[in-house]
Design a protein around this motif. Sequence first.
Motif, mmCIF file in Angstrom:
data_model
loop_
_atom_site.group_PDB
_atom_site.id
_atom_site.type_symbol
_atom_site.label_atom_id
_atom_site.label_comp_id
_atom_site.label_asym_id
_atom_site.label_seq_id
_atom_site.Cartn_x
_atom_site.Cartn_y
_atom_site.Cartn_z
ATOM 1 N N ALA A 118 0.814 -1.215 0.000
ATOM 2 C CA ALA A 118 0.000 0.000 0.000
ATOM 3 C C ALA A 118 0.845 1.263 0.000
ATOM 4 O O ALA A 118 0.588 2.205 -0.759
ATOM 5 C CB ALA A 118 -0.945 -0.004 1.206
ATOM 6 N N VAL A 119 1.877 1.301 0.849
ATOM 7 C CA VAL A 119 2.676 2.539 0.920
ATOM 8 C C VAL A 119 3.515 2.716 -0.342
ATOM 9 O O VAL A 119 3.735 3.851 -0.801
ATOM 10 C CB VAL A 119 3.544 2.594 2.194
ATOM 11 N N LYS A 120 3.956 1.608 -0.932
ATOM 12 C CA LYS A 120 4.703 1.739 -2.191
ATOM 13 C C LYS A 120 3.793 2.255 -3.304
ATOM 14 O O LYS A 120 4.200 3.125 -4.086
ATOM 15 C CB LYS A 120 5.313 0.394 -2.593
ATOM 16 N N ALA A 121 2.581 1.746 -3.363
ATOM 17 C CA ALA A 121 1.634 2.190 -4.388
ATOM 18 C C ALA A 121 1.346 3.681 -4.266
ATOM 19 O O ALA A 121 1.136 4.371 -5.270
ATOM 20 C CB ALA A 121 0.337 1.395 -4.276
ATOM 21 N N ALA A 122 1.380 4.202 -3.043
ATOM 22 C CA ALA A 122 1.123 5.626 -2.823
ATOM 23 C C ALA A 122 2.349 6.486 -3.103
ATOM 24 O O ALA A 122 2.234 7.703 -3.208
ATOM 25 C CB ALA A 122 0.656 5.857 -1.385
ATOM 26 N N GLY A 123 3.537 5.855 -3.202
ATOM 27 C CA GLY A 123 4.741 6.607 -3.543
ATOM 28 C C GLY A 123 5.799 6.671 -2.467
ATOM 29 O O GLY A 123 6.792 7.389 -2.614
ATOM 30 N N PRO A 318 -4.258 3.415 4.618
ATOM 31 C CA PRO A 318 -3.598 3.581 3.308
ATOM 32 C C PRO A 318 -4.238 4.635 2.409
ATOM 33 O O PRO A 318 -3.521 5.376 1.727
ATOM 34 C CB PRO A 318 -3.698 2.183 2.701
ATOM 35 N N LYS A 319 -5.562 4.743 2.406
ATOM 36 C CA LYS A 319 -6.208 5.726 1.537
ATOM 37 C C LYS A 319 -5.867 7.151 1.965
ATOM 38 O O LYS A 319 -5.617 8.025 1.126
ATOM 39 C CB LYS A 319 -7.722 5.514 1.529
ATOM 40 N N ALA A 322 -2.342 7.938 0.914
ATOM 41 C CA ALA A 322 -2.258 8.246 -0.517
ATOM 42 C C ALA A 322 -2.676 9.689 -0.795
ATOM 43 O O ALA A 322 -2.069 10.376 -1.626
ATOM 44 C CB ALA A 322 -3.124 7.273 -1.313
ATOM 45 N N MET A 325 0.192 11.921 0.237
ATOM 46 C CA MET A 325 1.276 11.906 -0.750
ATOM 47 C C MET A 325 0.951 12.806 -1.928
ATOM 48 O O MET A 325 1.842 13.499 -2.468
ATOM 49 C CB MET A 325 1.535 10.473 -1.212
ATOM 50 N N ASP A 326 -0.301 12.862 -2.339
ATOM 51 C CA ASP A 326 -0.704 13.775 -3.418
ATOM 52 C C ASP A 326 -0.520 15.235 -2.985
ATOM 53 O O ASP A 326 -0.089 16.080 -3.789
ATOM 54 C CB ASP A 326 -2.165 13.522 -3.803
#
Length: 339
Positions: A118-123, A318-319, A322, A325-326
């Motif tokens: 999850a954290v990798k997918a968010a960057g 996780p959401k 994310a 991160m944006d």
Amino acid sequence: MIIVMKAGAVKKDRDEVLKRIKELGYKPHVIHGTTRDVIGAVGDERGKLVLQTIESMHGVESVVPILQPYKLASKEVKKESSVIAVSDTVAIGGRQIVVMAGPCSVESERQIIESAIAVKAAGAHILRGGAFKPRTSPYSFQGLEEDGLKLLAKARTETGLPVVTEVVNPETADLVAEYADILQIGARNAQNFALLKKVGQLRKPILLKRGMSMTIQEFLMSAEYIMSEGNQAVILCERGIRTFETATRNTLDLSAIPVLKERTHLPVIADPSHGTGNYHYVAPMACAAVAAGADGLIIEVHPDPERASSDGPQSLKPKKFAVLMDQLRRIAPAMEREL
């Protein structure tokens, strides 16, 4: 004292200077600059004037006293900011703002793998997770220890994310170093000088958290303990200090970031999770830390914080991570950085 080598000095010149420093009873530390090398000579302050004789040696430009009590961490030794390589693709202290994210504690294989994905997918760039947990209460979850380290290593294999995890005593430092890419020294151990010396002898980057009642000078002196043992790869972390305020778990001292950036060449990151203790405040303080000049962030993220074994109230889902991160991607360019 610091011995500044001339821009054209060759290795033979530097080796002769190193030899002379040792003969005089001091410990040399070479700091490689962009245009020339600087050698820090650390030892008994009372006899440091004998080091002035080195100024006449071939290849030496000058010998300058270091005024700050923290010698190797000071900008007097190295003007340019240090960039600490963590892996082939991740370095802390450069243009990129590095985000470390993951759960407070490794609880199970499913939990840490799910968190890492999850954290990798968010960057996120680095996975955080505690295998050894120093807790205020002896009845609280103490971590999975070596089993937790093995799960972190598995999560790294699954995602490619480097791992940062805490080392809590000198006896387990070598074990943690076998698995971790970065060794974390927590707030409770920030003045555990035996532990600081031990990790200073290891060749892994060290994430040093500020003690909850530490002054900035004391913080930098703890970094000095690590560096004086030969490990120059120290990353400083402002994680909140203890004050009279009770609305948050700690008081996140964002002013420490520009102060540290002015006084030391070491990278500085912030921990808004421990700094506030409440997930509602993590995102705004993370953004504020980047605006204050932080080189990175360490943030607690858990797939099910309501059932977390530790620090659930300050963990982002996780959401929400994310979304943060944006936000950081929009803020970073304003600080001439990138995510």
